[in-house]
Write an enzyme that holds these catalytic residues in place. Sequence first.
Site, PDB file in Angstrom:
ATOM      1  N   LYS A  91       0.824  -1.209   0.000  1.00 24.37           N
ATOM      2  CA  LYS A  91       0.000   0.000   0.000  1.00 24.37           C
ATOM      3  C   LYS A  91       0.857   1.257   0.000  1.00 24.37           C
ATOM      4  O   LYS A  91       0.454   2.278  -0.563  1.00 24.37           O
ATOM      5  CB  LYS A  91      -0.972   0.009   1.180  1.00 24.37           C
ATOM      6  CG  LYS A  91      -2.108  -0.984   1.011  1.00 24.37           C
ATOM      7  CD  LYS A  91      -3.290  -0.657   1.896  1.00 24.37           C
ATOM      8  CE  LYS A  91      -4.422  -1.647   1.698  1.00 24.37           C
ATOM      9  NZ  LYS A  91      -5.518  -1.499   2.643  1.00 24.37           N
ATOM     10  N   LYS A  95      -3.731 -12.105  -8.395  1.00 24.32           N
ATOM     11  CA  LYS A  95      -4.979 -12.216  -7.643  1.00 24.32           C
ATOM     12  C   LYS A  95      -6.069 -11.310  -8.208  1.00 24.32           C
ATOM     13  O   LYS A  95      -5.779 -10.213  -8.671  1.00 24.32           O
ATOM     14  CB  LYS A  95      -4.679 -11.802  -6.189  1.00 24.32           C
ATOM     15  CG  LYS A  95      -5.574 -12.415  -5.174  1.00 24.32           C
ATOM     16  CD  LYS A  95      -5.264 -11.880  -3.784  1.00 24.32           C
ATOM     17  CE  LYS A  95      -6.570 -11.565  -3.092  1.00 24.32           C
ATOM     18  NZ  LYS A  95      -6.429 -10.823  -1.863  1.00 24.32           N
ATOM     19  N   LYS A 109     -10.098  -5.812  -6.537  1.00 27.59           N
ATOM     20  CA  LYS A 109     -11.119  -4.822  -6.903  1.00 27.59           C
ATOM     21  C   LYS A 109     -10.504  -3.571  -7.496  1.00 27.59           C
ATOM     22  O   LYS A 109     -11.180  -2.807  -8.178  1.00 27.59           O
ATOM     23  CB  LYS A 109     -12.001  -4.494  -5.703  1.00 27.59           C
ATOM     24  CG  LYS A 109     -11.255  -3.916  -4.524  1.00 27.59           C
ATOM     25  CD  LYS A 109     -12.158  -3.854  -3.301  1.00 27.59           C
ATOM     26  CE  LYS A 109     -11.347  -3.470  -2.079  1.00 27.59           C
ATOM     27  NZ  LYS A 109     -12.022  -3.765  -0.833  1.00 27.59           N
TER      28      LYS A 109
END
Length: 331
Positions: free
Chosen positions: A115, A197, A200
């Site tokens: 992040k 993966k 979203k």
Amino acid sequence: MTGDKRTVFSAVQPSGNLTIGNYLGAIKNFSRFGEEYKTFFCVADLHAITVRQIPAELRKRTYETLALYIACGLSPEKNTIFVQSHVPEHTELAWLLNCYTMFGELSRMTQFKDKSAKHAQNINAGLFTYPALMAADILLYGTDIVPVGLDQKQHLELTRDIAIRFNQTYSDTFTVPEGYISTDTMKIMSLAEPTSKMSKSDENQNAVVYILDTKDDIIRKFKRAVTDSDSVVRYGEDKPGISNLMTIYRAFSGKTLEEIEREFSGRGYGDFKLAVGEAVADGLAPVRDEFARLIADKRYLEDVMKSGAEEAHYYARRMISKVKKKIGFVI
Ligand code: TRP
């Protein structure tokens, strides 16, 4: 333990649409605990603000996430469903646990590293201490079991270490929780790039299937899914696209991989992709219908939030008092 029942806790962030990966890896499993365990399911709005949120969106998604929990089969009668920021003890315990969490431990968290790379302009202290808040969520309720997706495993291990450290420093206070990571659907991969993966935040929205997508969208996305150049429906490392579709189909149809291979032997990928799309769309249809009903009834959702928060608060308060006493605060 809560009373004489073992305790389950989990949370989902209200930070975006949930994918079928979130559904299979976490939420779908939650409902199996309601009968036997004392269960707490939380909308983690405090965690969401570690990256910037648009206020109106955050508010909307908080309602949506709560509605989605219920639509996925968690009845508010059998489960305590609440919003994290409605129970101030989460923030309170997070500060306390920050003082039992090491800089080095937090620095090793892969989610923090990922992040920080993605939000290089906003590497705030909350993003760094995020796992201490997550530990607070879990440890407040004497949680025995935490159903989560594989991406949260490292945070859960840190939670265990924090609990053990606190217990050893003072005396037995926190239950050391176990993760419950569903193994058959641990990783749902992107439909466009089946070696990474399903996420979203993927720029290619055709690669991601959301729980609330329409039937047409779902079928269209599966039709476009990347496969490979032969035409045999077989599970194997050399066939990441087909294997991913098989994993998804297995989860929604209840069939085994062998049964799926047999079902599609001699048939092309087109048939297979359509069958997967239909199985997913049909499996999610009741969730979508129930969600639509709930989201139109804000009053009901607010009642659920309120009684959930009251119930959670009762247990959280007791734990906070215990922890403060152990530390040596005058209470
Ligand atoms: N960090 C989790 C996620 O992003 C959400 C979460 C917050 C959570 N607190 C938790 C999950 C406690 C399990 C237990 O998915």
